[in-house]
Design an enzyme around this catalytic site. Structure first.
Site, PDB file in Angstrom:
ATOM      1  N   LYS A 137      -2.393  -8.930  -3.643  1.00 31.40           N
ATOM      2  CA  LYS A 137      -1.052  -8.346  -4.184  1.00 31.40           C
ATOM      3  C   LYS A 137       0.470  -8.350  -3.502  1.00 31.40           C
ATOM      4  O   LYS A 137       1.137  -7.743  -3.906  1.00 31.40           O
ATOM      5  CB  LYS A 137      -1.409  -6.862  -4.372  1.00 31.40           C
ATOM      6  CG  LYS A 137      -2.875  -6.545  -5.210  1.00 31.40           C
ATOM      7  CD  LYS A 137      -3.057  -4.907  -5.464  1.00 31.40           C
ATOM      8  CE  LYS A 137      -3.734  -4.406  -4.325  1.00 31.40           C
ATOM      9  NZ  LYS A 137      -3.973  -2.971  -4.391  1.00 31.40           N
ATOM     10  N   LYS A 177       0.699  -7.368  -0.522  1.00 34.80           N
ATOM     11  CA  LYS A 177       0.786  -6.024   0.434  1.00 34.80           C
ATOM     12  C   LYS A 177       0.594  -6.258   1.636  1.00 34.80           C
ATOM     13  O   LYS A 177      -0.762  -6.827   1.847  1.00 34.80           O
ATOM     14  CB  LYS A 177       0.231  -4.622  -0.160  1.00 34.80           C
ATOM     15  CG  LYS A 177       0.734  -4.038  -1.472  1.00 34.80           C
ATOM     16  CD  LYS A 177      -0.128  -3.058  -1.865  1.00 34.80           C
ATOM     17  CE  LYS A 177       0.330  -2.037  -2.820  1.00 34.80           C
ATOM     18  NZ  LYS A 177      -0.464  -0.917  -3.007  1.00 34.80           N
TER      19      LYS A 177
END
Length: 131
Positions: A47, A49
Site C-alpha cells: 500500500k 506505507k
C-alpha cells in the site's frame, strides 16, 4: 441501537494513539465481541506505507486491549469477505475516512462508518516527528 454478536474492523495501528483506542471502544460497544485485523508489514508495503512499529508488536498492543476478543493478520484487500464468513461477523465497522469503500460487504453483514477522533491521526504524528 442494534447490538451485534461479532464486529470486525481493520487497520494498521502504527503509533497507537487515543484515536485508535476510542474507535475500537466505540465498535466494541456495538457488539458482544470485537475482532480486529491488523495489517501486516508486507501488506502495508504494497500500500506504500512504512510502519514505525513492526506487525508483531502492533498486533500485541491491539490484542492486549480489554475490548478486543481476537486479532487477525491482514495480508491482502481480498480477505475481508472470508474473514467475515469464517469468523461469523455480523458487523463490519471502519472510520468514516473509508466511507462507501466497503459497501460491497453489505451482502455479508451490516457495514457502518464511524467518525474519527478529531485532531489526531498517525499521519499527523509522523509529520510532526519529522519536524
Amino acid at each position: 441501537m442494534k447490538k451485534y454478536k461479532r464486529a470486525i474492523t481493520y487497520g494498521t495501528y502504527d503509533l497507537f494513539h487515543v484515536g485508535h483506542l476510542r474507535l475500537l471502544k466505540r465498535i466494541a460497544d456495538m457488539a458482544d465481541e470485537l475482532y480486529v485485523a491488523v495489517s501486516s508489514d508486507e501488506f502495508n508495503a504494497l500500500k506504500g506505507k512504512v510502519c514505525i512499529i513492526p506487525f508483531e508488536d502492533r498486533a500485541e498492543i491491539v490484542k492486549a486491549l480489554a475490548c478486543v476478543k481476537k486479532v487477525i493478520r491482514e495480508d491482502n484487500w481480498e480477505q475481508k469477505i472470508s474473514d467475515i464468513k469464517d469468523n461469523h461477523c455480523d458487523l463490519f465497522a471502519m472510520g468514516d475516512d473509508w466511507e462507501g469503500k466497503f459497501d460491497f460487504l453489505k451482502e455479508y453483514c451490516d457495514v457502518v462508518y464511524l467518525p474519527r477522533t478529531p485532531g489526531i491521526s498517525t499521519t499527523d504524528i509522523k509529520k510532526n516527528l519529522k519536524k
